[in-house]
Design an enzyme around this catalytic site. Sequence first.
Site, mmCIF file in Angstrom:
data_model
loop_
_atom_site.group_PDB
_atom_site.id
_atom_site.type_symbol
_atom_site.label_atom_id
_atom_site.label_comp_id
_atom_site.label_asym_id
_atom_site.label_seq_id
_atom_site.Cartn_x
_atom_site.Cartn_y
_atom_site.Cartn_z
ATOM 1 N N HIS A 1 0.533 -1.248 1.299
ATOM 2 C CA HIS A 1 0.651 -0.569 2.586
ATOM 3 C C HIS A 1 1.474 0.720 2.518
ATOM 4 C CE1 HIS A 1 -1.122 -4.224 4.045
ATOM 5 N NE2 HIS A 1 -0.120 -4.926 3.573
ATOM 6 N N ILE B 1 -3.409 0.872 3.331
ATOM 7 C CA ILE B 1 -3.974 0.341 4.561
ATOM 8 C C ILE B 1 -2.869 -0.244 5.429
ATOM 9 C CG2 ILE B 1 -6.197 -0.142 3.483
ATOM 10 C CD1 ILE B 1 -5.396 -3.099 3.344
ATOM 11 N N GLY C 1 -2.417 -6.244 8.192
ATOM 12 C CA GLY C 1 -3.200 -6.994 9.163
ATOM 13 C C GLY C 1 -2.358 -7.501 10.306
#
Length: 287
Positions: A192, A207, A210
């Site tokens: 991340h 990314i 989640g």
Amino acid sequence: MPIDVRRAVAAAPRSTSLTWDHKDVLLYHLGIGAGTPATDPDELRYTLESRLHVLPSFATVAGGGTAQAGGLAAPGIDIDLAAVLHGGQSLDVHRPLPVRGSVTLTSRVAAVHDKGKAAVIVLRSEAADAEGPLWTGESEIFVKGEGGFGGERGASTRLEAPVRAPDAVVERPVREDQALLYRLSGDWNPLHADPEFAKLAGYDRPILHGLCSYGITLKAVVDTALGGDVTRVRAYRTRFAGVVYPGETLRVRMWRETPAPGRIQVSVSAVERDDAPVLADTVVTHG
């Protein structure tokens, strides 16, 4: 084999003490995008200690995300972080979370499912304080390349979106630095933050967590459909259907279901990628 299923599932539950205070709650809320506009009274409930309430999804990072980190360090589990993705998350809230808390968290590997090309590790955790149970959580950790060991596939539940139009649709921007801020609540996976690590994992760039999308979505539901009342949330579950990149915009669609306890079915997509799925099979149960 990196995952010894029998050993992992048979291992004794692990217990640890978690504590938090208003600073941890404030950091988490900022990490999921609270505080815009900064002086909005509705946002101050998330960002000002004198008015603070706790979004229930804070449970996923209370104490620095110990449940997930501890589960992946359980006996029989030896995996590469570059192969790991969060597959799903459920949370049952037994009482409203306090601004300052101290709990005993008991966690274990509840199951390991064989999905063929991947394994799914199911981590179950239960938190209790002096007054009794506070929350129960379950994380599904998707590990690429670790399937094919002959285990059970596990249940596969899919929710079809209602055929009618959503009762509400909101959009939530994800800042370029959102993952960098969110990771300060305890998820230090370099996927991340580190571009080179992200490339090793098969992504063009880092990314978003989640669980950050998970928190952004619950806040959107609470603010839009539950009158801003976090204490109405009873349970919240989702399946992570796709990635989010910092800088994108999330489109959150909500469908109300009655009678009580109420249910709100939710779907989340990435606006800039032609509404690519982000969260699916998502339900918020409320009082």
